[in-house]
Design a protein around this motif. Structure first.
Motif, PDB file in Angstrom:
ATOM      1  N   GLY A  77      -3.790  87.837 156.827  1.00 10.88           N
ATOM      2  CA  GLY A  77      -2.843  86.736 156.951  1.00 10.88           C
ATOM      3  C   GLY A  77      -1.482  87.114 156.385  1.00 10.88           C
ATOM      4  O   GLY A  77      -1.395  87.842 155.387  1.00 10.88           O
ATOM      5  N   GLU A  78      -0.438  86.592 157.001  1.00 12.74           N
ATOM      6  CA  GLU A  78       0.915  86.915 156.554  1.00 12.74           C
ATOM      7  C   GLU A  78       1.166  86.405 155.136  1.00 12.74           C
ATOM      8  O   GLU A  78       1.751  87.102 154.302  1.00 12.74           O
ATOM      9  CB  GLU A  78       1.938  86.301 157.522  1.00 12.74           C
ATOM     10  N   LEU A  79       0.685  85.176 154.863  1.00  9.80           N
ATOM     11  CA  LEU A  79       0.920  84.579 153.546  1.00  9.80           C
ATOM     12  C   LEU A  79       0.220  85.377 152.452  1.00  9.80           C
ATOM     13  O   LEU A  79       0.797  85.662 151.392  1.00  9.80           O
ATOM     14  CB  LEU A  79       0.418  83.122 153.574  1.00  9.80           C
ATOM     15  N   ALA A  80      -1.033  85.763 152.709  1.00  4.84           N
ATOM     16  CA  ALA A  80      -1.792  86.537 151.715  1.00  4.84           C
ATOM     17  C   ALA A  80      -1.122  87.880 151.450  1.00  4.84           C
ATOM     18  O   ALA A  80      -1.030  88.333 150.301  1.00  4.84           O
ATOM     19  CB  ALA A  80      -3.229  86.744 152.199  1.00  4.84           C
ATOM     20  N   ARG A  81      -0.633  88.508 152.497  1.00  8.59           N
ATOM     21  CA  ARG A  81       0.056  89.794 152.321  1.00  8.59           C
ATOM     22  C   ARG A  81       1.346  89.611 151.547  1.00  8.59           C
ATOM     23  O   ARG A  81       1.704  90.436 150.702  1.00  8.59           O
ATOM     24  CB  ARG A  81       0.336  90.438 153.691  1.00  8.59           C
ATOM     25  N   CYS A  82       2.060  88.511 151.842  1.00 11.96           N
ATOM     26  CA  CYS A  82       3.303  88.217 151.110  1.00 11.96           C
ATOM     27  C   CYS A  82       3.023  88.074 149.617  1.00 11.96           C
ATOM     28  O   CYS A  82       3.774  88.576 148.778  1.00 11.96           O
ATOM     29  CB  CYS A  82       3.926  86.901 151.595  1.00 11.96           C
ATOM     30  N   VAL A  83       1.935  87.365 149.291  1.00 14.52           N
ATOM     31  CA  VAL A  83       1.611  87.149 147.874  1.00 14.52           C
ATOM     32  C   VAL A  83       1.317  88.488 147.198  1.00 14.52           C
ATOM     33  O   VAL A  83       1.813  88.767 146.097  1.00 14.52           O
ATOM     34  CB  VAL A  83       0.409  86.188 147.715  1.00 14.52           C
ATOM     35  N   MET A  84       0.546  89.347 147.852  1.00 16.33           N
ATOM     36  CA  MET A  84       0.231  90.641 147.240  1.00 16.33           C
ATOM     37  C   MET A  84       1.491  91.499 147.106  1.00 16.33           C
ATOM     38  O   MET A  84       1.667  92.201 146.105  1.00 16.33           O
ATOM     39  CB  MET A  84      -0.855  91.379 148.036  1.00 16.33           C
ATOM     40  N   ASP A  85       2.373  91.428 148.097  1.00 13.86           N
ATOM     41  CA  ASP A  85       3.657  92.139 147.984  1.00 13.86           C
ATOM     42  C   ASP A  85       4.451  91.612 146.790  1.00 13.86           C
ATOM     43  O   ASP A  85       5.066  92.382 146.049  1.00 13.86           O
ATOM     44  CB  ASP A  85       4.487  91.962 149.259  1.00 13.86           C
ATOM     45  N   ASP A  86       4.446  90.277 146.631  1.00 10.73           N
ATOM     46  CA  ASP A  86       5.158  89.668 145.500  1.00 10.73           C
ATOM     47  C   ASP A  86       4.591  90.190 144.175  1.00 10.73           C
ATOM     48  O   ASP A  86       5.336  90.472 143.236  1.00 10.73           O
ATOM     49  CB  ASP A  86       5.022  88.142 145.527  1.00 10.73           C
ATOM     50  N   LEU A  87       3.270  90.288 144.086  1.00  8.89           N
ATOM     51  CA  LEU A  87       2.659  90.743 142.825  1.00  8.89           C
ATOM     52  C   LEU A  87       3.001  92.208 142.544  1.00  8.89           C
ATOM     53  O   LEU A  87       3.238  92.588 141.395  1.00  8.89           O
ATOM     54  CB  LEU A  87       1.137  90.536 142.856  1.00  8.89           C
ATOM     55  N   LEU A  88       3.051  93.015 143.589  1.00  6.86           N
ATOM     56  CA  LEU A  88       3.434  94.422 143.405  1.00  6.86           C
ATOM     57  C   LEU A  88       4.900  94.525 142.970  1.00  6.86           C
ATOM     58  O   LEU A  88       5.241  95.287 142.072  1.00  6.86           O
ATOM     59  CB  LEU A  88       3.199  95.202 144.707  1.00  6.86           C
ATOM     60  N   GLU A  89       5.752  93.712 143.606  1.00  2.38           N
ATOM     61  CA  GLU A  89       7.169  93.734 143.235  1.00  2.38           C
ATOM     62  C   GLU A  89       7.356  93.205 141.816  1.00  2.38           C
ATOM     63  O   GLU A  89       8.161  93.728 141.033  1.00  2.38           O
ATOM     64  CB  GLU A  89       7.978  92.888 144.237  1.00  2.38           C
ATOM     65  N   ASN A  90       6.587  92.164 141.477  1.00  2.00           N
ATOM     66  CA  ASN A  90       6.648  91.598 140.129  1.00  2.00           C
ATOM     67  C   ASN A  90       6.311  92.664 139.080  1.00  2.00           C
ATOM     68  O   ASN A  90       6.983  92.779 138.050  1.00  2.00           O
ATOM     69  CB  ASN A  90       5.663  90.423 140.033  1.00  2.00           C
ATOM     70  N   ALA A  91       5.271  93.447 139.362  1.00  2.00           N
ATOM     71  CA  ALA A  91       4.865  94.502 138.426  1.00  2.00           C
ATOM     72  C   ALA A  91       5.962  95.556 138.287  1.00  2.00           C
ATOM     73  O   ALA A  91       6.220  96.055 137.185  1.00  2.00           O
ATOM     74  CB  ALA A  91       3.565  95.140 138.897  1.00  2.00           C
ATOM     75  N   ALA A  92       6.619  95.860 139.389  1.00  2.00           N
ATOM     76  CA  ALA A  92       7.692  96.864 139.353  1.00  2.00           C
ATOM     77  C   ALA A  92       8.874  96.359 138.523  1.00  2.00           C
ATOM     78  O   ALA A  92       9.456  97.105 137.730  1.00  2.00           O
ATOM     79  CB  ALA A  92       8.142  97.202 140.773  1.00  2.00           C
ATOM     80  N   ILE A  93       9.204  95.072 138.674  1.00  2.00           N
ATOM     81  CA  ILE A  93      10.311  94.495 137.899  1.00  2.00           C
ATOM     82  C   ILE A  93       9.966  94.501 136.410  1.00  2.00           C
ATOM     83  O   ILE A  93      10.768  94.884 135.567  1.00  2.00           O
ATOM     84  CB  ILE A  93      10.619  93.055 138.382  1.00  2.00           C
ATOM     85  N   ALA A  94       8.735  94.084 136.084  1.00  2.00           N
ATOM     86  CA  ALA A  94       8.328  94.025 134.677  1.00  2.00           C
ATOM     87  C   ALA A  94       8.335  95.415 134.036  1.00  2.00           C
ATOM     88  O   ALA A  94       8.706  95.576 132.876  1.00  2.00           O
ATOM     89  CB  ALA A  94       6.950  93.385 134.554  1.00  2.00           C
ATOM     90  N   ALA A  95       7.947  96.413 134.813  1.00  2.00           N
ATOM     91  CA  ALA A  95       7.874  97.776 134.285  1.00  2.00           C
ATOM     92  C   ALA A  95       9.249  98.301 133.865  1.00  2.00           C
ATOM     93  O   ALA A  95       9.350  99.213 133.038  1.00  2.00           O
ATOM     94  CB  ALA A  95       7.255  98.711 135.321  1.00  2.00           C
ATOM     95  N   GLU A  96      10.321  97.704 134.419  1.00  2.00           N
ATOM     96  CA  GLU A  96      11.676  98.109 134.005  1.00  2.00           C
ATOM     97  C   GLU A  96      11.950  97.708 132.561  1.00  2.00           C
ATOM     98  O   GLU A  96      12.894  98.191 131.945  1.00  2.00           O
ATOM     99  CB  GLU A  96      12.731  97.488 134.937  1.00  2.00           C
ATOM    100  N   GLY A  97      11.133  96.771 132.040  1.00  2.00           N
ATOM    101  CA  GLY A  97      11.185  96.498 130.605  1.00  2.00           C
ATOM    102  C   GLY A  97      11.974  95.298 130.159  1.00  2.00           C
ATOM    103  O   GLY A  97      12.039  95.003 128.964  1.00  2.00           O
ATOM    104  N   ALA A  98      12.609  94.566 131.081  1.00  2.00           N
ATOM    105  CA  ALA A  98      13.424  93.430 130.664  1.00  2.00           C
ATOM    106  C   ALA A  98      12.670  92.099 130.740  1.00  2.00           C
ATOM    107  O   ALA A  98      12.971  91.175 129.996  1.00  2.00           O
ATOM    108  CB  ALA A  98      14.691  93.355 131.505  1.00  2.00           C
TER     109      ALA A  98
END
Lengths: 279, 179
Positions: free
Chosen positions: A41-62
């Motif tokens: 599903g498009e929505l489910a894939r969007c959510v998983m993409d969001d979680l991956l992007e969220n992890a990448a943002i957090a890893a920057e440390g801010a």
């Protein structure tokens, strides 16, 4: 008798509080990617993409992964040949205090469960001690958010309920939790012991690495079956529907009484944060 | 769901026409103003309502966001700020919707009472992705505490947001994506 400076303990705990809240574990990130590829599903894939992007943002440390930086749950394996210079519990709480302040983590602890005044430093931590052979101190910090904690449950089953009773209770707990605990979840299951010990086992189960099999073939099979049944619920990422309702099911069994079959389910959110150091 | 539209941009305050155009499952990007309010702020507002006092903000056409941010670093607009579980606000929401609150953003299930209040007053409940607080923070341009500063993270904050990502969970007709 080996001596460990209490200050070293505080520093280690502070570091773990920060790291666990900013850096997603590699095994969890890999599980996100697998879930993303599994979803149709498009929505489910969007959510998983969001979680991956969220992890990448957090890893920057801010920014921490989540605003709910949790109540600090700390597991300590104290070697019986170790002496800490000063009160160990105080040293751990001092570490939590520093980690949450210096790491810009949210202070989410209230001093009394009904009167609810914030302690403003995220202490006290929930600390579980285990005395083990050796002269090391192994400390694990698992910041626990309450979106998932609130959906956890315990049942004192009858021995006649057997493995099917255990599985039914786990699936029902996850079904009732629905979208609330930030799926795809990790299900920590404690089976056996006493009422309190089953809950502790369930929490400890959340510390296992993704993809690591249960050492006991019987329980390994139960974990696989439960993962399939839970994912068949269709709750999906963020509860918006999909194939991945759980990333993993981890079961910790323990001897129990002839009259009992306690089962505890501790639900971890998708990011199920934890980190360990050995001193 | 078989088909999901790509995200629609919506702006606050939300008009009834805009709300009626939203269907459960739609992705939206919200720009304008949202007000954070979670457990403790809702309890305070309920107490104020009980004694007929003045509310901390005018609810008409506004959005309440169930969130308590992590601390703001110097120079940043806000810390991590994802949604908290909405169900804990169910006891308070119908009264606030009755006073003109148009929309809520959170995560997870709502009660039948909340769903009915949404349909009765042309409201909408939207879900943000739980546990994506760092990502959501990127859509917040500014934040200031406007009520209950003593509540810390639970204070009411006015957030100026741009393209805040959400999914319509309960639409004005009462369709619920979770059920």
């Amino acid at each position: 008798m080996r001596e460990i400076d209490a200050e070293l303990v505080s520093r280690a705990v502070a570091g773990l509080c920060v790291e666990a809240n900013y850096d997603i574990a590699p095994d969890i990130a890999a599980a996100f990617k697998r879930a993303r590829d599994t979803e149709e599903g498009e929505l489910a894939r969007c959510v998983m993409d969001d979680l991956l992007e969220n992890a990448a943002i957090a890893a920057e440390g801010a920014l921490p992964l989540c605003q709910d930086t949790g109540m600090a749950v700390v597991f300590v394996e104290t070697g019986q040949d170790v002496r800490v210079t000063g009160p160990l519990t105080d040293a751990i709480n001092e570490g939590v205090r520093r980690g949450y302040e210096d790491g810009f983590l949210r202070k989410s602890v209230v001093s009394d469960p009904v009167r609810r005044a914030n302690t403003k430093d995220n202490t006290p931590a929930i600390i579980h001690y285990d005395v083990v052979p050796g002269d090391s101190l192994v400390i694990t910090v698992a910041p626990k958010g309450f979106g998932s904690e609130n959906m956890s449950a315990l049942s004192m089953l009858k021995p006649s309920d057997g493995i099917e009773g255990v599985k039914a209770f786990v699936v029902e707990t996850v079904r009732k939790a629905g979208p609330n605990p930030c799926p795809p979840i990790v299900a920590g299951v404690g089976v056996g012991g006493t009422m309190d010990y089953a809950c502790l086992l369930a929490k400890k189960a959340l510390l296992r690495s993704m993809g690591s099999p249960n050492a006991d073939a019987f329980w390994d099979e139960a974990e696989r079956d439960l993962l399939n049944r839970i994912n068949a619920l269709g709750i999906g990422p963020a509860g918006l529907g999909g194939r991945t309702t759980a990333l993993a099911v981890f079961i910790e069994p323990y001897p129990t009484h002839i009259a009992g079959l306690p089962v505890a389910v501790n639900i971890g959110c998708h990011s199920t944060r934890h980190g360990t150091v050995r001193l | 769901m078989s088909y999901v539209r790509s995200a629609a941009k919506i702006f606050t305050p939300l008009s009834d026409d805009v709300i009626r155009g939203l269907s459960a499952g739609d992705r939206v990007l919200i720009s304008g103003v949202v007000y954070t309010a979670r457990d403790a702020a809702h309890k305070r507002m309920s107490e104020i309502m009980g004694r007929g006092g003045e509310m901390p903000f005018d609810f008409s056409g506004q959005i309440a966001y169930y969130a308590g941010p992590s601390p703001t670093r110097p120079g940043a607009a806000i810390g991590s700020i994802g949604p908290t579980t909405s169900g804990r606000m169910d006891a308070y929401s119908p009264a606030l919707i009755g006073m003109g609150l148009k929309a809520m953003i959170g995560k997870g299930l709502r009660s039948e009472e909340v769903r009915r209040a949404i349909t009765a007053h042309c409201g909408v409940y939207m879900a943000a992705v739980g546990g994506a607080g760092a990502l959501i923070s990127r859509s917040v341009r500014s934040a200031r505490v406007i009520a209950f500063p003593e509540l810390g993270t639970e204070a009411i904050r006015l957030l100026e947001v741009e393209d805040f990502p959400a999914i319509v969970a309960i639409d004005s007709s009462g369709n619920d994506i979770y059920r």
